[in-house]
Scaffold this motif. Sequence first.
Motif, PDB file in Angstrom:
ATOM      1  N   THR A 114      -0.703  -4.296   6.576  1.00 41.77           N
ATOM      2  CA  THR A 114      -1.772  -5.046   5.900  1.00 41.77           C
ATOM      3  C   THR A 114      -3.060  -4.239   5.791  1.00 41.77           C
ATOM      4  OG1 THR A 114      -2.472  -6.071   7.987  1.00 41.77           O
ATOM      5  CG2 THR A 114      -0.824  -7.245   6.656  1.00 41.77           C
ATOM      6  N   VAL A 115      -3.191  -3.205   6.630  1.00 41.23           N
ATOM      7  CA  VAL A 115      -4.351  -2.309   6.564  1.00 41.23           C
ATOM      8  C   VAL A 115      -3.862  -0.876   6.669  1.00 41.23           C
ATOM      9  CG1 VAL A 115      -6.411  -1.474   7.793  1.00 41.23           C
ATOM     10  CG2 VAL A 115      -6.041  -3.933   7.501  1.00 41.23           C
ATOM     11  N   PHE A 116      -4.360  -0.027   5.779  1.00 40.50           N
ATOM     12  CA  PHE A 116      -4.064   1.404   5.826  1.00 40.50           C
ATOM     13  C   PHE A 116      -5.374   2.153   5.887  1.00 40.50           C
ATOM     14  CE2 PHE A 116      -2.611   5.294   3.177  1.00 40.50           C
ATOM     15  CZ  PHE A 116      -2.335   6.023   4.322  1.00 40.50           C
ATOM     16  N   SER A 146      -3.141   7.228   9.069  1.00 43.02           N
ATOM     17  CA  SER A 146      -2.602   8.576   8.860  1.00 43.02           C
ATOM     18  C   SER A 146      -3.540   9.600   9.500  1.00 43.02           C
ATOM     19  CB  SER A 146      -2.433   8.867   7.367  1.00 43.02           C
ATOM     20  OG  SER A 146      -3.682   8.860   6.693  1.00 43.02           O
ATOM     21  N   GLY A 147      -2.986  10.743   9.895  1.00 44.10           N
ATOM     22  CA  GLY A 147      -3.808  11.729  10.595  1.00 44.10           C
ATOM     23  C   GLY A 147      -4.417  11.136  11.848  1.00 44.10           C
ATOM     24  N   HIS A 182       9.933   5.806   8.059  1.00 47.92           N
ATOM     25  CA  HIS A 182       9.271   5.495   9.334  1.00 47.92           C
ATOM     26  C   HIS A 182       8.506   4.175   9.232  1.00 47.92           C
ATOM     27  CE1 HIS A 182      10.151   9.266  11.399  1.00 47.92           C
ATOM     28  NE2 HIS A 182       9.779   9.930  10.315  1.00 47.92           N
ATOM     29  N   LEU A 183       7.778   3.992   8.145  1.00 48.70           N
ATOM     30  CA  LEU A 183       6.969   2.779   8.007  1.00 48.70           C
ATOM     31  C   LEU A 183       7.846   1.541   7.887  1.00 48.70           C
ATOM     32  CD1 LEU A 183       4.125   4.025   5.629  1.00 48.70           C
ATOM     33  CD2 LEU A 183       4.025   3.659   8.099  1.00 48.70           C
ATOM     34  N   ARG A 184       8.947   1.639   7.169  1.00 49.29           N
ATOM     35  CA  ARG A 184       9.834   0.487   7.047  1.00 49.29           C
ATOM     36  C   ARG A 184      10.472   0.127   8.385  1.00 49.29           C
ATOM     37  NH1 ARG A 184      12.491   2.064   1.147  1.00 49.29           N
ATOM     38  NH2 ARG A 184      11.036   0.810  -0.101  1.00 49.29           N
ATOM     39  N   GLU A 185      10.737   1.144   9.203  1.00 42.66           N
ATOM     40  CA  GLU A 185      11.318   0.879  10.517  1.00 42.66           C
ATOM     41  C   GLU A 185      10.294   0.281  11.467  1.00 42.66           C
ATOM     42  OE1 GLU A 185      13.192   3.336  14.343  1.00 42.66           O
ATOM     43  OE2 GLU A 185      12.783   4.381  12.466  1.00 42.66           O
ATOM     44  N   LEU A 186       9.075   0.839  11.482  1.00 45.97           N
ATOM     45  CA  LEU A 186       8.067   0.434  12.456  1.00 45.97           C
ATOM     46  C   LEU A 186       7.283  -0.796  12.025  1.00 45.97           C
ATOM     47  CD1 LEU A 186       6.718   3.990  13.398  1.00 45.97           C
ATOM     48  CD2 LEU A 186       8.257   2.541  14.730  1.00 45.97           C
ATOM     49  N   ALA A 187       7.224  -1.054  10.726  1.00 46.89           N
ATOM     50  CA  ALA A 187       6.471  -2.216  10.229  1.00 46.89           C
ATOM     51  C   ALA A 187       7.291  -2.944   9.175  1.00 46.89           C
ATOM     52  CB  ALA A 187       5.125  -1.775   9.674  1.00 46.89           C
ATOM     53  N   GLU A 240       1.759  12.231   0.188  1.00 53.21           N
ATOM     54  CA  GLU A 240       2.956  11.432   0.417  1.00 53.21           C
ATOM     55  C   GLU A 240       2.672  10.211   1.273  1.00 53.21           C
ATOM     56  OE1 GLU A 240       7.278  11.577   2.708  1.00 53.21           O
ATOM     57  OE2 GLU A 240       5.910  13.294   2.860  1.00 53.21           O
ATOM     58  N   GLN A 241       1.758  10.362   2.234  1.00 52.51           N
ATOM     59  CA  GLN A 241       1.511   9.237   3.137  1.00 52.51           C
ATOM     60  C   GLN A 241       0.844   8.071   2.407  1.00 52.51           C
ATOM     61  OE1 GLN A 241       0.841  10.001   7.282  1.00 52.51           O
ATOM     62  NE2 GLN A 241       0.670  12.201   6.924  1.00 52.51           N
ATOM     63  N   PHE A 242      -0.007   8.369   1.449  1.00 48.35           N
ATOM     64  CA  PHE A 242      -0.582   7.293   0.627  1.00 48.35           C
ATOM     65  C   PHE A 242       0.508   6.608  -0.183  1.00 48.35           C
ATOM     66  CE2 PHE A 242      -2.153   5.710  -3.386  1.00 48.35           C
ATOM     67  CZ  PHE A 242      -3.232   4.926  -3.014  1.00 48.35           C
ATOM     68  N   ASP A 243       1.350   7.395  -0.838  1.00 47.51           N
ATOM     69  CA  ASP A 243       2.410   6.817  -1.664  1.00 47.51           C
ATOM     70  C   ASP A 243       3.357   5.948  -0.834  1.00 47.51           C
ATOM     71  OD1 ASP A 243       1.340   8.182  -3.824  1.00 47.51           O
ATOM     72  OD2 ASP A 243       2.717   9.873  -3.645  1.00 47.51           O
ATOM     73  N   ALA A 244       3.713   6.431   0.360  1.00 46.84           N
ATOM     74  CA  ALA A 244       4.605   5.666   1.228  1.00 46.84           C
ATOM     75  C   ALA A 244       3.946   4.381   1.700  1.00 46.84           C
ATOM     76  CB  ALA A 244       5.020   6.519   2.422  1.00 46.84           C
ATOM     77  N   ALA A 245       2.649   4.449   1.994  1.00 48.43           N
ATOM     78  CA  ALA A 245       1.936   3.258   2.452  1.00 48.43           C
ATOM     79  C   ALA A 245       1.921   2.182   1.378  1.00 48.43           C
ATOM     80  CB  ALA A 245       0.516   3.624   2.864  1.00 48.43           C
TER      81      ALA A 245
END
Length: 344
Positions: A224-226, A159-160, A214-219, A233-238
């Motif tokens: 496995t690593v964030f 992220s970022g 986006h994450l479900r589409e791209l991965a 929101e980006q933490f929650d989505a990850a």
Amino acid sequence: MTDSTMSTTPDTMWEVRLAKHLKADLGTDTFDLVQVPTPEPAAGEVLVRTDYLGLSVAYLEMLRADSRLPIPPWEVGQRIGGGAVGTVVRSNSAELAVGDLVRTMAGWCEYSTGPADQYPRLDPDLFPSPVHYLSQGPTAYYGMSEVAKAGAGDVVFVSGAAGGVGSLAGQIAKCRGAAKVIGSAGSQAKIDYLVDELGFDAAFDYHDGPVLDHLRELAPEGITVFFDNVGGEQFDAAVEAAAPGARFALCGALATQIGDHEDRFPEPDLTAAAAKGIAVLPFSTYHTPEQVAAWTEHFSTWLSEDRFVFPHTIVEGGLSAAPQALVSLLKGSYKGNVSVRVAS
């Protein structure tokens, strides 16, 4: 003991001090530009001209009286701190010679003085430019390699990703053999930059719909690593998009650093992370000699092998340009690492 001089130094110099602790949005009125006498080096000391200042988003917390960083915040009237590179212009020590390139932690000033052992000598030929020594690579490398332990086969989300740390962290993951690296950023230009210039496999604009989509589409296989520079929101989505047993290296939380103290640091809900067996790993990088050396070795090697790009912006205008440069950095106006050219 030596006593040598590169050139005549001015009797006075400029430095930037904290005018008031930050309580709302950052503006240049947070800083004072002050003229002071140029210091004189004593026996065993050197006088160093600041050539470039490095800027970091972490400074935002250092400007607050209620900082949550594990080091004391700056006090009103104190010179703004931070890393820089400079040149020895006077030496009263056998350890450093006039003309040596050195690292300095003296902060936002045109000149500084102190014992020679406080100014580590740098190899001027190791990198294409002195600003390479001001990268946020020690943080990115430590977080990605030692904390997240990203390696072969990993699906990595940063992220970022267009910022100083994220733009390096994603490339580090690729160099360590990650199968896929995905980044989030705040504009199409930054997305293109991540993919076309820095070698990310994919990137998305976090303004453009739910991050989880986006994450479900791209991965679809799960990340496995964030490497988290943002939080919110980006933490929650990850968490939702993570594979069981994923490793989360928490570097920063820009999305939670605005507002009053209680509002800036909402506690993340770790229940879902625990249910998936996710290792949530907050970390701080103190830029120890070992951390800096590990990064410098890998950075120089990867650059020489054409496996790495150093994303950076140099802001012109001298020391007086530093306050506005930090404001602009925190507004997302730059890509990559940011430094200010102090000496012309």
